[in-house]
Design a protein around this motif. Structure first.
Motif, mmCIF file in Angstrom:
data_model
loop_
_atom_site.group_PDB
_atom_site.id
_atom_site.type_symbol
_atom_site.label_atom_id
_atom_site.label_comp_id
_atom_site.label_asym_id
_atom_site.label_seq_id
_atom_site.Cartn_x
_atom_site.Cartn_y
_atom_site.Cartn_z
ATOM 1 N N LEU A 13 0.602 -1.463 -0.149
ATOM 2 C CA LEU A 13 -0.609 -0.187 -0.248
ATOM 3 C C LEU A 13 0.913 1.098 -0.077
ATOM 4 O O LEU A 13 0.884 2.524 -0.786
ATOM 5 C CB LEU A 13 -1.022 -0.101 1.221
ATOM 6 C CG LEU A 13 -1.745 1.358 1.256
ATOM 7 C CD1 LEU A 13 -2.424 1.499 -0.324
ATOM 8 C CD2 LEU A 13 -2.773 1.211 2.812
ATOM 9 N N MET A 14 2.701 1.695 0.585
ATOM 10 C CA MET A 14 2.788 2.948 0.863
ATOM 11 C C MET A 14 3.518 2.566 -0.771
ATOM 12 O O MET A 14 3.899 3.444 -0.828
ATOM 13 C CB MET A 14 3.547 2.375 1.632
ATOM 14 C CG MET A 14 3.454 2.021 3.208
ATOM 15 S SD MET A 14 4.653 1.661 4.406
ATOM 16 C CE MET A 14 6.295 2.906 4.002
ATOM 17 N N ASN A 16 2.048 1.841 -3.355
ATOM 18 C CA ASN A 16 0.435 1.855 -4.056
ATOM 19 C C ASN A 16 -0.534 2.658 -3.934
ATOM 20 O O ASN A 16 -1.175 2.364 -4.249
ATOM 21 C CB ASN A 16 -0.170 0.791 -4.751
ATOM 22 C CG ASN A 16 1.476 -0.341 -6.053
ATOM 23 O OD1 ASN A 16 1.853 -0.237 -7.019
ATOM 24 N ND2 ASN A 16 2.187 -1.112 -4.646
ATOM 25 N N ASN A 17 0.017 3.784 -2.954
ATOM 26 C CA ASN A 17 -1.353 4.407 -1.886
ATOM 27 C C ASN A 17 -1.933 4.957 -3.271
ATOM 28 O O ASN A 17 -2.341 5.934 -3.703
ATOM 29 C CB ASN A 17 -0.570 5.166 -1.468
ATOM 30 C CG ASN A 17 -2.063 5.411 -0.636
ATOM 31 O OD1 ASN A 17 -3.127 5.864 -0.426
ATOM 32 N ND2 ASN A 17 -0.946 5.587 0.828
ATOM 33 N N ASP A 18 -3.683 4.205 -3.830
ATOM 34 C CA ASP A 18 -3.915 5.109 -5.177
ATOM 35 C C ASP A 18 -5.088 4.665 -4.930
ATOM 36 O O ASP A 18 -5.502 3.050 -4.856
ATOM 37 C CB ASP A 18 -3.488 5.130 -6.539
ATOM 38 C CG ASP A 18 -3.334 3.887 -6.464
ATOM 39 O OD1 ASP A 18 -4.477 3.465 -7.087
ATOM 40 O OD2 ASP A 18 -1.619 4.218 -7.247
ATOM 41 N N PHE A 22 -5.956 -0.106 -4.653
ATOM 42 C CA PHE A 22 -6.661 -0.495 -3.326
ATOM 43 C C PHE A 22 -7.701 -1.371 -3.630
ATOM 44 O O PHE A 22 -8.196 -2.487 -3.192
ATOM 45 C CB PHE A 22 -6.771 0.819 -3.190
ATOM 46 C CG PHE A 22 -7.978 0.449 -1.352
ATOM 47 C CD1 PHE A 22 -6.738 0.071 -0.098
ATOM 48 C CD2 PHE A 22 -9.169 -0.103 -0.554
ATOM 49 C CE1 PHE A 22 -7.068 -0.096 1.094
ATOM 50 C CE2 PHE A 22 -9.400 0.085 0.186
ATOM 51 C CZ PHE A 22 -8.002 0.035 1.449
ATOM 52 N N TYR A 29 -7.150 -6.433 1.353
ATOM 53 C CA TYR A 29 -7.056 -5.472 2.447
ATOM 54 C C TYR A 29 -7.963 -6.122 4.003
ATOM 55 O O TYR A 29 -8.113 -5.588 4.724
ATOM 56 C CB TYR A 29 -7.886 -3.932 2.602
ATOM 57 C CG TYR A 29 -8.094 -3.201 3.082
ATOM 58 C CD1 TYR A 29 -7.939 -2.709 4.329
ATOM 59 C CD2 TYR A 29 -10.065 -2.989 3.250
ATOM 60 C CE1 TYR A 29 -7.872 -1.719 5.195
ATOM 61 C CE2 TYR A 29 -10.914 -2.328 4.052
ATOM 62 C CZ TYR A 29 -9.786 -2.022 5.085
ATOM 63 O OH TYR A 29 -10.271 -0.924 6.455
ATOM 64 N N TYR A 68 -8.964 5.052 5.012
ATOM 65 C CA TYR A 68 -8.676 6.038 4.529
ATOM 66 C C TYR A 68 -9.000 7.755 5.276
ATOM 67 O O TYR A 68 -9.004 7.734 6.597
ATOM 68 C CB TYR A 68 -10.743 6.207 4.367
ATOM 69 C CG TYR A 68 -10.887 5.110 3.583
ATOM 70 C CD1 TYR A 68 -10.657 4.660 2.311
ATOM 71 C CD2 TYR A 68 -11.832 3.991 4.831
ATOM 72 C CE1 TYR A 68 -10.964 2.926 2.134
ATOM 73 C CE2 TYR A 68 -12.047 2.834 4.368
ATOM 74 C CZ TYR A 68 -12.167 2.114 2.600
ATOM 75 O OH TYR A 68 -12.779 0.908 2.490
ATOM 76 N N LEU A 78 -2.578 11.855 -0.193
ATOM 77 C CA LEU A 78 -2.595 9.977 -0.441
ATOM 78 C C LEU A 78 -4.328 9.391 0.379
ATOM 79 O O LEU A 78 -4.383 9.878 1.333
ATOM 80 C CB LEU A 78 -1.343 9.757 0.018
ATOM 81 C CG LEU A 78 0.074 9.801 -0.455
ATOM 82 C CD1 LEU A 78 1.006 8.859 -0.036
ATOM 83 C CD2 LEU A 78 -0.379 9.266 -2.100
ATOM 84 N N TYR A 80 -4.812 7.265 1.740
ATOM 85 C CA TYR A 80 -5.061 5.878 2.730
ATOM 86 C C TYR A 80 -3.674 5.980 3.863
ATOM 87 O O TYR A 80 -2.610 6.335 3.077
ATOM 88 C CB TYR A 80 -4.597 3.986 2.058
ATOM 89 C CG TYR A 80 -5.750 4.207 1.013
ATOM 90 C CD1 TYR A 80 -7.211 4.043 1.657
ATOM 91 C CD2 TYR A 80 -5.781 4.379 -0.465
ATOM 92 C CE1 TYR A 80 -8.363 3.823 0.232
ATOM 93 C CE2 TYR A 80 -6.296 3.778 -1.872
ATOM 94 C CZ TYR A 80 -8.109 3.795 -1.015
ATOM 95 O OH TYR A 80 -8.858 3.812 -1.967
ATOM 96 N N LYS A 81 -3.770 5.476 4.536
ATOM 97 C CA LYS A 81 -2.919 5.765 6.094
ATOM 98 C C LYS A 81 -1.866 4.007 5.415
ATOM 99 O O LYS A 81 -2.961 3.654 4.693
ATOM 100 C CB LYS A 81 -3.774 5.787 7.377
ATOM 101 C CG LYS A 81 -4.801 6.562 7.681
ATOM 102 C CD LYS A 81 -4.737 6.390 8.982
ATOM 103 C CE LYS A 81 -5.967 7.546 9.337
ATOM 104 N NZ LYS A 81 -6.968 7.183 10.629
ATOM 105 N N ASN A 82 -0.953 4.569 6.203
ATOM 106 C CA ASN A 82 0.186 3.212 5.561
ATOM 107 C C ASN A 82 0.296 2.473 6.705
ATOM 108 O O ASN A 82 1.185 1.724 7.004
ATOM 109 C CB ASN A 82 1.676 3.520 4.910
ATOM 110 C CG ASN A 82 1.848 4.743 6.160
ATOM 111 O OD1 ASN A 82 1.502 5.261 6.576
ATOM 112 N ND2 ASN A 82 3.355 5.635 5.193
#
Length: 222
Positions: A13-14, A16-18, A22, A29, A68, A78, A80-82
């Motif tokens: 996710l870090m 590919n934070n889009d 997701f 997830y 979120y 960004l 989403y939180k990582n």
């Protein structure tokens, strides 16, 4: 324990934070979130034995912070939180109240607790309690076990001036200048991946508990 797959999801996710990525990986997830919820449930079973102010019905699911991000007023857009966050207190996962927090993030996991940035009337009450019952407070934050684990209270949130109503020469003015009363301990990924994960975190929460009790008594929430 936190599964290695959960850490891998967060690493991915870090990178590919889009929203498109997701949505394509929503199943991963959900699996990671379920793992953290179950982990939180195990922790809650133990911490409820120590802290009776936590509602009996409070669950791992209810303790989970949203992944979120609210980007409306942030330069960081960004979505989403990582990390996964677990919040625990007598009023739930959030709210203006002393409590505990656990963050799950590759290389940046930690356990924390106390009271972060209390509202003005609570802050005033806490300072007054520290002033009136300084030795009780010092007994908590200067104990060998507490200092060994956390190194003392965090010092980041602090007034540069003297709080209203206190003398600049007060013996404990540095404590009274604090705007937050929190502690922090970093958690190694390998520990969280092990069968000792819950035990390790609960041990830290036990040491944080006297601090939260003192702070709750100060604001009349005990």
């Amino acid at each position: 324990m936190i599964k290695k797959e959960t850490f891998q999801f967060l690493k991915d996710l870090m990178a590919n934070n889009d929203r498109d990525w997701f949505q394509e990986n929503k199943a991963k997830y959900e699996e990671a979130r379920q793992n953290v919820e179950e982990f939180a449930d195990e922790i809650l079973i133990e911490i409820k034995k120590i802290d009776s102010s936590i509602p009996p019905e409070f669950s791992g699911k209810k303790s989970m912070m949203r992944i979120y991000r609210d980007v409306r007023f942030s330069k960081n857009k960004l979505p989403y939180k990582n990390n996964f966050g677990i919040g625990i207190s007598s009023t739930g996962k959030g709210g203006d109240n002393p409590g505990y927090y656990i963050q799950i993030q590759p290389g940046e996991s930690f356990v924390a607790g106390g009271y972060w940035m209390p509202q003005a009337d609570h802050l005033k009450a806490i300072r007054q309690e520290i002033d009136y019952n300084t030795q009780d407070f010092l007994k908590i934050i200067e104990s060998k076990e507490f200092v060994a684990h956390f190194g003392g209270l965090n010092q980041e949130d602090k007034l540069k001036t003297t709080p209203k109503g206190y003398d600049a020469e007060h013996e404990y003015i540095e404590l009274l200048r604090l705007k937050s009363f929190t502690v922090f301990e970093k958690l190694n990924d390998n520990v969280l991946n092990s069968s000792k994960a819950v035990e390790t975190i609960v041990e830290s929460l036990k040491m944080i508990n006297p601090l939260t009790v003192f702070l709750k008594q100060a604001i009349g929430n005990n």
